[in-house]
Design an enzyme around this catalytic site. Structure first.
Site, short mmCIF file in Angstrom:
data_model
loop_
_atom_site.label_atom_id
_atom_site.label_comp_id
_atom_site.label_asym_id
_atom_site.label_seq_id
_atom_site.Cartn_x
_atom_site.Cartn_y
_atom_site.Cartn_z
N ASP A 109 -17.57 22.18 28.01
CA ASP A 109 -18.68 21.39 28.43
C ASP A 109 -18.50 20.22 28.11
O ASP A 109 -18.70 19.51 27.05
CB ASP A 109 -19.97 21.84 27.47
CG ASP A 109 -21.42 21.48 28.46
OD1 ASP A 109 -21.14 20.14 28.70
OD2 ASP A 109 -22.36 21.88 28.29
N HIS A 110 -18.20 19.39 29.35
CA HIS A 110 -17.53 17.87 29.15
C HIS A 110 -18.80 16.99 28.59
O HIS A 110 -18.12 15.99 28.18
CB HIS A 110 -17.13 17.74 30.46
CG HIS A 110 -18.04 16.99 31.46
ND1 HIS A 110 -18.42 18.03 32.39
CD2 HIS A 110 -18.34 15.74 31.86
CE1 HIS A 110 -19.40 17.42 33.26
NE2 HIS A 110 -19.09 16.02 32.92
N HIS B 149 -25.05 21.67 29.91
CA HIS B 149 -25.08 20.13 29.82
C HIS B 149 -26.36 20.18 28.56
O HIS B 149 -26.25 19.44 27.69
CB HIS B 149 -24.89 19.23 30.72
CG HIS B 149 -23.85 19.68 31.32
ND1 HIS B 149 -22.36 20.02 31.08
CD2 HIS B 149 -23.56 19.36 32.59
CE1 HIS B 149 -21.69 20.27 31.98
NE2 HIS B 149 -22.33 19.96 33.12
#
Ligand code: NAD
Length: 479
Positions: free
Chosen positions: A178-179, A241
């Site tokens: 999950d950047h 996110h």
């Protein structure tokens, strides 16, 4: 201190957008900083029959978009890149891949370590993981599987995908990206809490009026209409996110920044998400889809490439989450994400109540954590840079300031190479968040929205404002 890492990367989808825009530039940064030096190689795989030389040229071309280093440094780096044409369903191809990886491991002394990176369509994740296992690609070094989002499109599909990959890899070897968890501000939240006891003491339902998380984009779906039609903003931004940002902000104070402890606290928090009835979904979640702008110059969502003319996919959502826990019961967490909003911003606004005075914090103070550092600012207290504010209950531990912060993918790749899973998502976290999101999706699927319902370049539909007004609150970030 920089310690050189050794590994063979096998990138499934090595000719794709993610690989060229994110992975190769990040690997190059790691090369320049010495994390990767002599003992690594990258095998790019995709269906096309490319030569190593052609592959290297594509890598160098994409690096030139981001760096102005000399071509000789880029060429030196690209000598570590190799290409293997590969069809994900063909067992023979995995054997070829295994042999190439073994050969390169000898050539570069890569310590028998493997990073299998899924930069490929999600429908292939399970097949690839199973073949890696069944065709014996795993070595006696480490074997880490990296999975990109989306991890399913609802709880059932996420369970199925997880079932497939966990037959082939133990949970401890799975790195779900999950950047946002690679972004410096999100990573530093536990440290901010540990370092600022007064702030930590105020993070609960006694002192917090509400918490707001906004991830806003100025652009529309651009050329990703095809993907967006299968997702929508709730799945694309909130399930992953926004939930992870809330996790870092609201989990119980971790006793240490150890992966197991942090994951346990996050899992506990997500497990305490208050379930909603369909009627509560109607009250607490709103959705929107962008129309053209005031001048009629921009496409409405329904006019975008690969988008259905009567699409009911949402490009905006706002909602209220609540937790059933001693710490957070009664505190609304307002979340909001959308495309074609007035500006790009990613922020957490923590709105304290009057009682916070007891702790020496001015009543009704708002602390804003800017996830994308803006104009040099990272934390605001009542809209003022924390360094210039008269209140000093929150500040960065000196060494954690933002200067030279790593790009998210670079930071996450270092973690993968170091075996540190703290900034990756666990299956238990995903299970709880998908369950929550499914309730909303199911309700929405049973109704027909009146789309489009907001003009491009605005703050979304009016209902997003009313959601907070109803509770006597208002969005901190407003146009
Ligand atoms: P892309 O379409 O640009 O690339 C897909 C790659 O898969 C290509 O290299 C293609 O050749 C390869 N491929 C397709 N079918 C194949 C097959 N049958 N056998 C072997 N290889 C095959 O896609 P992308 O945008 O790079 O996305 C890759 C993954 O990363 C997806 O899961 C996506 O959801 C995820 N992701 C992408 C981004 C992004 O910014 N592009 C961001 C977040 C997540």
């Amino acid at each position: 201190m920089v310690t050189e890492k050794s590994a063979i990367f096998i990138i499934f989808g090595g000719s794709g957008d993610l690989a060229h825009r994110k992975l190769y530039p990040s690997l190059f940064r790691l090369y320049k900083s010495g994390f990767l030096k002599d003992h690594f190689a990258v095998i790019g795989t995709a269906r096309r029959p490319w030569s190593d030389d052609y592959f290297r040229e594509t890598v160098i071309t994409s690096l030139k978009d981001y760096f102005d280093d000399s071509e000789s440094v880029m060429k030196e780096f690209a000598q570590h890149f190799f290409y293997q044409s590969h069809d994900v369903n063909d067992s023979e191809h995995y054997i070829a891949l295994k042999n190439l990886a073994a050969k390169l491991d000898d050539q570069f002394s890569a310590g028998h370590n493997r990073v299998y990176y899924m930069a490929i369509a999600p429908r292939f994740f399970g097949t690839v993981a199973e073949h890696i296992n069944s065709e014996g690609l795993k070595t006696d070094g480490y074997n880490r599987l990296v999975i990109e989002k989306p991890f399913g499109r609802d709880l059932d599909s996420a369970c199925e995908l997880n079932g497939n990959i966990s037959k082939a890899f133990p949970e401890d070897d799975i790195y779900r990206i999950d950047h946002y968890l690679g972004k410096k501000m999100v990573q530093v939240i536990p440290d901010l809490r540990a370092h600022n006891p007064k702030f930590e003491k105020a993070l609960n339902n006694k002192y917090v009026s509400n918490i707001q998380v906004t991830l806003a984009e100025k652009i529309g779906v651009e050329d990703r209409g095809g993907y967006y039609e299968t997702a929508g903003v709730l799945r694309d931004m909130v399930q992953n996110h926004i939930m992870q940002i809330i996790g870092a902000t609201a989990m119980d104070e971790p006793e240490a920044t150890d992966a197991k402890i942090i994951h346990k606290h996050k899992c506990d928090l997500f497990a305490s998400l208050k379930e909603m009835t369909p009627e509560q979904v109607d009250q607490d979640f709103v959705r929107g889809q962008y129309d053209t702008d005031n001048l009629g110059e921009e496409n409405a969502y329904r006019q975008e490439d690969k988008v259905a003319e009567d699409s009911n996919i949402e490009t905006f959502t706002a909602g209220k989450l609540e937790f059933d826990s001693d710490r957070w019961s009664g505190v609304p967490f307002y979340v909001r994400s959308g495309k074609r909003m007035p500006d790009k911003t990613s922020r957490i606004d923590i709105v304290f109540n009057e009682k916070v005075d007891e702790l020496g914090i001015k009543p009704n103070t708002v602390v804003t954590l800017l996830i994308e550092r803006k104009d040099g600012h990272s934390i605001l207290i009542n809209g003022i840079d924390y360094k210039e504010s008269a209140q000093d209950f929150i500040k960065f531990p000196e060494e954690k300031e933002f200067d030279n912060a790593r790009e998210a993918y670079e930071s996450l790749i270092i973690d993968i190479l170091s075996g540190d899973r703290v900034h990756f998502t666990l299956w238990d976290e995903l299970r709880s968040t998908w369950k929550y999101i499914d309730t909303i999706e199911e309700r929405w699927a049973s109704q027909t929205p009146e789309f489009p319902n907001y003009i491009s370049g605005t703050m979304g539909p009016d209902s997003a404002e009313m959601l907070l007004e109803r509770d006597g609150n208002s969005w901190v970030w407003d146009d």
